[in-house]
Write an enzyme that holds these catalytic residues in place. Structure first.
Site, PDB file in Angstrom:
ATOM      1  N   ARG A 193     -35.771 -23.218  75.564  1.00  0.00           N
ATOM      2  CA  ARG A 193     -35.643 -22.510  76.836  1.00  0.00           C
ATOM      3  C   ARG A 193     -34.899 -23.423  77.792  1.00  0.00           C
ATOM      4  O   ARG A 193     -35.121 -24.641  77.811  1.00  0.00           O
ATOM      5  CB  ARG A 193     -37.028 -22.183  77.425  1.00  0.00           C
ATOM      6  CG  ARG A 193     -37.768 -21.061  76.724  1.00  0.00           C
ATOM      7  CD  ARG A 193     -37.093 -19.703  76.917  1.00  0.00           C
ATOM      8  NE  ARG A 193     -37.833 -18.614  76.283  1.00  0.00           N
ATOM      9  CZ  ARG A 193     -37.607 -18.135  75.068  1.00  0.00           C
ATOM     10  NH1 ARG A 193     -36.645 -18.661  74.312  1.00  0.00           N
ATOM     11  NH2 ARG A 193     -38.330 -17.132  74.599  1.00  0.00           N
TER      12      ARG A 193
ATOM     13  N   GLU B  15     -30.621 -16.971  83.028  1.00  0.00           N
ATOM     14  CA  GLU B  15     -29.894 -16.127  82.066  1.00  0.00           C
ATOM     15  C   GLU B  15     -29.850 -14.687  82.561  1.00  0.00           C
ATOM     16  O   GLU B  15     -30.875 -14.210  83.070  1.00  0.00           O
ATOM     17  CB  GLU B  15     -30.588 -16.186  80.707  1.00  0.00           C
ATOM     18  CG  GLU B  15     -30.516 -17.566  80.081  1.00  0.00           C
ATOM     19  CD  GLU B  15     -31.255 -17.659  78.738  1.00  0.00           C
ATOM     20  OE1 GLU B  15     -31.655 -16.616  78.187  1.00  0.00           O
ATOM     21  OE2 GLU B  15     -31.435 -18.789  78.268  1.00  0.00           O
TER      22      GLU B  15
ATOM     23  N   HIS C 103     -27.594 -16.974  74.414  1.00  0.00           N
ATOM     24  CA  HIS C 103     -28.949 -16.797  73.853  1.00  0.00           C
ATOM     25  C   HIS C 103     -28.941 -15.912  72.599  1.00  0.00           C
ATOM     26  O   HIS C 103     -29.528 -14.832  72.574  1.00  0.00           O
ATOM     27  CB  HIS C 103     -29.916 -16.234  74.900  1.00  0.00           C
ATOM     28  CG  HIS C 103     -31.356 -16.524  74.592  1.00  0.00           C
ATOM     29  ND1 HIS C 103     -32.306 -16.791  75.550  1.00  0.00           N
ATOM     30  CD2 HIS C 103     -32.020 -16.607  73.415  1.00  0.00           C
ATOM     31  CE1 HIS C 103     -33.474 -17.008  74.980  1.00  0.00           C
ATOM     32  NE2 HIS C 103     -33.325 -16.906  73.670  1.00  0.00           N
TER      33      HIS C 103
HETATM   34  C1  DGY Z   1     -37.489 -15.654  71.235  1.00  0.00           C
HETATM   35  O1  DGY Z   1     -37.830 -14.828  70.379  1.00  0.00           O
HETATM   36  O2  DGY Z   1     -38.282 -16.176  72.010  1.00  0.00           O
HETATM   37  C2  DGY Z   1     -36.038 -15.989  71.276  1.00  0.00           C
HETATM   38  O3  DGY Z   1     -35.737 -16.863  72.284  1.00  0.00           O
HETATM   39  C3  DGY Z   1     -35.232 -14.727  71.394  1.00  0.00           C
HETATM   40  O4  DGY Z   1     -34.005 -14.974  70.777  1.00  0.00           O
END
Ligand code: DGY
Length: 326
Positions: free
Chosen positions: A237, A266, A285
């Site tokens: 993240r 984002e 992402h």
């Molecule tokens: C998640 O599943 O948490 C991922 O970051 C999405 O791609």
């Protein structure tokens, strides 16, 4: 009474049709804002929510008095107020396992692309600048045989490390809250303090979940500990990293390069310099974004919501404390 599900993630026709056999489904293929009146109306009636990428706040939960379960189409659950959900007796489920290998592939894609300057050099051709054999000014760094430092050693971290150790002959260091003896045996990985990892690793890959303890874990001091040749990759993240400090470290060449799939904000604001920096590979992402894996994640979320609303324990329950078998 037929229970109602509000779905705002991407479901395919087959998945939707099967869900509609047993539930009333309000489906939003595209949701620009949770303030849309039709969404609010469906929320008021919903017993289950299925979706991704929407910040669920206590105020939004106040609008959902019937809600019994949420199945997120994601492994990360930093978009949900877990304690508040538990207090209200609402089950929260995520989708681990099904995205592990795809997300680890994204991690390795970024490691290789950043170390070998793949995006910068593809652009070099596109601009018509390839007029003679390239020289040292465009060389990258090897990945094979180097030291890989994993910050976080859960399922995805282990899968990235497996690629590094077994595919690229890398020595693996990891920092993690708990030791992982089985992975140490399998991959020859060594657990160490974060500072030691930062100063020894050639490639550093972040896979920790975002929690109050990991927010801004990597900042100015931490970038200062890295080698000037370090390649930094974040597939966890954006908020785990102090982005301003990272931009500074990249601009001043305190570190060599970064591969980033996640950002503090984002979608990335248009004023961010990151996509335009030659030593940065920035992706929107895409960690788990393949046809196969997104379909599997949606299916896992549907399996979870179905179980939860039928009174069975879901497969991937995040807040165990909210579970009280009938
Ligand atoms: C998640 O599943 O948490 C991922 O970051 C999405 O791609």
């Amino acid at each position: 009474m037929t229970q109602r599900i509000l779905a705002y993630g991407r479901l395919n026709d087959d998945q939707l049709a099967k869900l509609r056999r047993d539930f009333h489904v309000d489906y939003f293929a595209h949701l620009d804002s949770p303030d849309e009146p039709a969404f609010r109306a469906a929320l008021r009636e919903a017993h289950g929510l299925v979706g991704a990428s929407l910040k669920i706040t206590p105020a939004l939960l106040d609008e959902a008095p019937q809600l019994r379960a949420i199945a997120s189409i994601s492994v990360g659950y930093d978009n949900y107020p877990v304690d508040e959900l538990t207090r209200r007796g609402i089950l929260l489920c995520n989708t681990p396992d099904v995205l592990t290998e795809t997300t680890a592939d994204t991690g390795f894609l970024l490691i290789l692309a950043a170390a070998r300057r793949a995006v910068e050099l593809a652009e070099f051709i596109r601009q018509g600048d390839w007029r003679s054999s390239i020289g040292e000014a465009h060389f990258g760094s090897d990945v094979h045989g180097k030291t890989l430092g994993m910050i976080g050693f859960g399922r995805i971290g282990a899968a990235v490390a497996r690629r590094g150790a077994l595919g690229f002959g890398m020595r693996v260091l990891y920092s993690n809250a708990s030791p992982k003896p089985a992975l140490e045996n399998e991959l020859g990985a060594t657990r160490c303090e974060l500072d030691e990892l930062l100063s020894q690793a050639d490639v550093i890959c972040v896979t920790v979940p975002l929690t109050p303890a990991t927010e801004k874990l990597i900042g100015r001091r931490e970038f200062g500990l890295m080698k000037p040749s370090a390649v930094f990759v974040n597939i966890a993240r954006g908020k785990v990293v102090n982005e301003t400090a990272m931009i500074q470290a990249l601009k001043s060449r305190q570190i060599q390069a970064a591969g980033l799939d996640v950002f503090e904000q984002e979608p990335l604001p248009s004023e961010s310099p990151l996509p335009f920096m030659t030593n940065v590979v920035a992706l929107p992402h895409i960690g788990s974004a393949t046809h196969e894996t997104r379909t599997a994640m949606a299916q896992r979320a549907l399996d979870n919501i179905r179980l939860a609303l039928e009174g069975e324990r879901p497969i991937d329950l995040v807040n165990d404390e909210a579970w009280s078998p009938a």
